[in-house]
Write an enzyme that holds these catalytic residues in place. Structure first.
Site, PDB file in Angstrom:
ATOM      1  N   HIS A   1      -6.273  -0.077   5.161  1.00 51.32           N
ATOM      2  CA  HIS A   1      -5.508   1.169   5.484  1.00 51.32           C
ATOM      3  C   HIS A   1      -5.980   2.049   4.981  1.00 51.32           C
ATOM      4  O   HIS A   1      -5.737   2.229   4.199  1.00 51.32           O
ATOM      5  CB  HIS A   1      -5.009   0.872   6.647  1.00 51.32           C
ATOM      6  CG  HIS A   1      -3.094   1.269   5.776  1.00 51.32           C
ATOM      7  ND1 HIS A   1      -3.107  -0.072   4.924  1.00 51.32           N
ATOM      8  CD2 HIS A   1      -1.940   2.498   5.516  1.00 51.32           C
ATOM      9  CE1 HIS A   1      -1.917   0.500   3.855  1.00 51.32           C
ATOM     10  NE2 HIS A   1      -1.319   1.761   4.830  1.00 51.32           N
TER      11      HIS A   1
ATOM     12  N   HIS B   1      -3.960   5.012   4.009  1.00 52.49           N
ATOM     13  CA  HIS B   1      -2.744   5.873   4.175  1.00 52.49           C
ATOM     14  C   HIS B   1      -3.358   6.048   2.063  1.00 52.49           C
ATOM     15  O   HIS B   1      -4.148   5.492   1.988  1.00 52.49           O
ATOM     16  CB  HIS B   1      -1.339   5.144   3.613  1.00 52.49           C
ATOM     17  CG  HIS B   1      -1.399   5.238   5.152  1.00 52.49           C
ATOM     18  ND1 HIS B   1      -0.010   4.879   5.604  1.00 52.49           N
ATOM     19  CD2 HIS B   1      -1.566   6.448   6.129  1.00 52.49           C
ATOM     20  CE1 HIS B   1       0.118   5.404   6.782  1.00 52.49           C
ATOM     21  NE2 HIS B   1      -0.372   6.625   7.188  1.00 52.49           N
TER      22      HIS B   1
ATOM     23  N   ASP C   1      -1.741   5.999  -0.029  1.00 53.32           N
ATOM     24  CA  ASP C   1      -0.941   5.385  -1.718  1.00 53.32           C
ATOM     25  C   ASP C   1      -1.690   3.553  -1.329  1.00 53.32           C
ATOM     26  O   ASP C   1      -1.947   2.980  -1.948  1.00 53.32           O
ATOM     27  CB  ASP C   1       0.551   4.749  -1.022  1.00 53.32           C
ATOM     28  CG  ASP C   1       0.595   4.222   0.287  1.00 53.32           C
ATOM     29  OD1 ASP C   1       0.132   4.206   0.912  1.00 53.32           O
ATOM     30  OD2 ASP C   1       2.318   3.541  -0.537  1.00 53.32           O
ATOM     31  N   HIS C   2      -3.436   4.213  -1.249  1.00 58.61           N
ATOM     32  CA  HIS C   2      -3.680   2.459  -1.046  1.00 58.61           C
ATOM     33  C   HIS C   2      -5.385   2.449  -1.477  1.00 58.61           C
ATOM     34  O   HIS C   2      -6.569   1.836  -1.364  1.00 58.61           O
ATOM     35  CB  HIS C   2      -3.799   1.760   0.262  1.00 58.61           C
ATOM     36  CG  HIS C   2      -2.653   1.457   0.859  1.00 58.61           C
ATOM     37  ND1 HIS C   2      -2.360  -0.248   0.861  1.00 58.61           N
ATOM     38  CD2 HIS C   2      -1.576   1.991   1.066  1.00 58.61           C
ATOM     39  CE1 HIS C   2      -0.842  -0.285   0.585  1.00 58.61           C
ATOM     40  NE2 HIS C   2      -0.453   0.975   1.022  1.00 58.61           N
TER      41      HIS C   2
ATOM     42  N   HIS D   1       1.268  -1.411  12.057  1.00 60.90           N
ATOM     43  CA  HIS D   1       1.012   0.117  11.566  1.00 60.90           C
ATOM     44  C   HIS D   1       1.369   0.953  11.669  1.00 60.90           C
ATOM     45  O   HIS D   1       0.734   1.430  13.247  1.00 60.90           O
ATOM     46  CB  HIS D   1       0.486  -0.134  10.159  1.00 60.90           C
ATOM     47  CG  HIS D   1       0.946   0.955   8.723  1.00 60.90           C
ATOM     48  ND1 HIS D   1       2.307   0.672   8.478  1.00 60.90           N
ATOM     49  CD2 HIS D   1       0.612   1.612   7.997  1.00 60.90           C
ATOM     50  CE1 HIS D   1       2.713   1.800   7.325  1.00 60.90           C
ATOM     51  NE2 HIS D   1       1.311   1.842   7.452  1.00 60.90           N
TER      52      HIS D   1
ATOM     53  N   ASP E   1       1.662  -3.014   4.661  1.00 60.75           N
ATOM     54  CA  ASP E   1       2.061  -2.492   5.388  1.00 60.75           C
ATOM     55  C   ASP E   1       1.978  -2.543   7.099  1.00 60.75           C
ATOM     56  O   ASP E   1       0.929  -2.555   7.757  1.00 60.75           O
ATOM     57  CB  ASP E   1       0.947  -1.662   5.559  1.00 60.75           C
ATOM     58  CG  ASP E   1       1.172  -0.244   4.246  1.00 60.75           C
ATOM     59  OD1 ASP E   1       1.509   1.105   3.862  1.00 60.75           O
ATOM     60  OD2 ASP E   1       1.445  -0.987   2.752  1.00 60.75           O
TER      61      ASP E   1
ATOM     62  N   HIS F   1       4.223  -3.957  -3.398  1.00 59.65           N
ATOM     63  CA  HIS F   1       4.591  -2.670  -1.923  1.00 59.65           C
ATOM     64  C   HIS F   1       6.165  -2.360  -2.272  1.00 59.65           C
ATOM     65  O   HIS F   1       6.261  -2.336  -0.343  1.00 59.65           O
ATOM     66  CB  HIS F   1       4.067  -2.841  -0.676  1.00 59.65           C
ATOM     67  CG  HIS F   1       3.721  -1.282   0.015  1.00 59.65           C
ATOM     68  ND1 HIS F   1       4.446  -0.851   0.934  1.00 59.65           N
ATOM     69  CD2 HIS F   1       2.762  -0.745  -0.532  1.00 59.65           C
ATOM     70  CE1 HIS F   1       3.675   0.108   1.413  1.00 59.65           C
ATOM     71  NE2 HIS F   1       2.157   0.152   0.177  1.00 59.65           N
TER      72      HIS F   1
END
Length: 308
Positions: free
Chosen positions: A62, A64, A66-67, A140, A211, A269
């Site tokens: 996805h 976000h 942090d990915h 998520h 997530d 994670h």
């Protein structure tokens, strides 16, 4: 054929000095596949001396930060070499916009083809010789998907003694039988592959889930995985926060592993609230449900062998 997974980053939300953001590299013989690309991905690739130039596809769960914040660097890094093969990038809606905007804003010099494909429904997104990679929905705070790489069944073992008994001459005819073709023996009879080949042997399965809320459908998707990399972000005492933020607890990750009958499950994670010492408590909770649960750490390697 070797298969191994490298954890490039095991942290969630924000990078820590000893914990880069979530990213996993899967190596299957000559193929390299990157799952997510959080901040610090390049650092781990360099420290592990992995051949990042050969990454053929990137699978994004996805969009976000942090990915995905490590992806622009990967794209620019790949332009430092002469690359003829295209780079495939798969992910949910917005991944194409993120890649295109990053290229424009950073004025990237890209000397190879980038093919971005957005995922709108569960499907096979990538195929290769003897394997396929499938995406499936997670739940998520924005559209998120998990991935499985599954190998096709391998032929059974060839029985040379049986081939000799059936008067099949050693050499090209043996090769044809192993390739699934019928041949003519020295006495004129037809010999079928199943007469000299054992039962088919299973391939391997790798799954990547991060997530998401705990949902029973995940276990069905990752059933029988030889290695499941799964988020176990929180301990049970903050399960209400996990639910609110649509993440899983360590116990829920273990429940997925147990119900899916996976051979190996390693959590990833982690919330930055937990120090490395605290992670032992996450592991303890997970092992109450799935005794074989493991923790991932940055630059950790997991070998994924054949079962038979």
């Amino acid at each position: 054929m070797n298969m191994e997974a490298f954890v490039l980053g095991c942290g969630g939300m924000m990078p820590l000095p000893y914990r880069h953001l979530t990213s996993v590299l899967l190596r299957r013989e000559g193929d390299l596949f990157l799952f997510d690309g959080g901040e610090g991905t390049q650092v781990s690739l360099r420290r592990l001396n992995l051949k990042w130039k050969k990454i053929s596809a990137i699978f994004v769960s996805h969009t976000h930060a942090d990915h995905v914040t490590g992806l622009p660097g990967i794209l620019m890094l790949s332009s430092q070499v002469d690359r003829k093969e295209p780079l495939y990038i798969y992910g949910p809606p917005k991944i194409a916009e993120y890649i295109e905007t990053s290229r424009k804003v950073l004025d990237m010099y890209i000397n190879y083809t980038i093919i971005v494909k957005e995922i709108s429904a569960p499907c096979v997104v990538h195929e290769g010789d003897g394997f396929y990679i499938r995406a499936f929905p997670l739940q998520h705070t924005k559209t998120c998907v998990g991935y499985t790489l599954e190998e096709l069944d391998r032929p059974g073992e060839f029985n040379p003694e049986m081939a000799k008994e059936l008067k099949v001459a050693r050499g090209p005819l043996w090769s044809k039988l192993q390739a699934g073709q019928a041949v003519t023996a020295e006495d004129g009879s037809t010999v079928l592959p199943e007469q000299v080949m054992g039962a088919k042997r299973s391939g391997r399965k790798f799954s990547y889930v991060t997530d998401t809320l705990y949902i029973p459908s995940i276990a069905k998707e990752v059933t029988g995985s030889d290695l499941l990399i799964c988020e176990g972000m929180f301990m049970e005492d903050v399960s209400d926060q996990a639910r609110e933020k649509k993440h899983m607890t360590a116990k829920q990750a273990a429940t997925v592993a147990r119900d899916a009958k996976v051979r190996r499950m390693a959590m990833i994670h982690y919330s930055p609230r937990y120090t490395d010492k605290d992670l032992d408590s996450l592991l303890t909770e997970a092992r109450q449900i799935f005794p074989g649960a493991e923790l991932t750490k940055d630059r950790m390697r997991f070998e994924i062998p054949y079962v038979d």
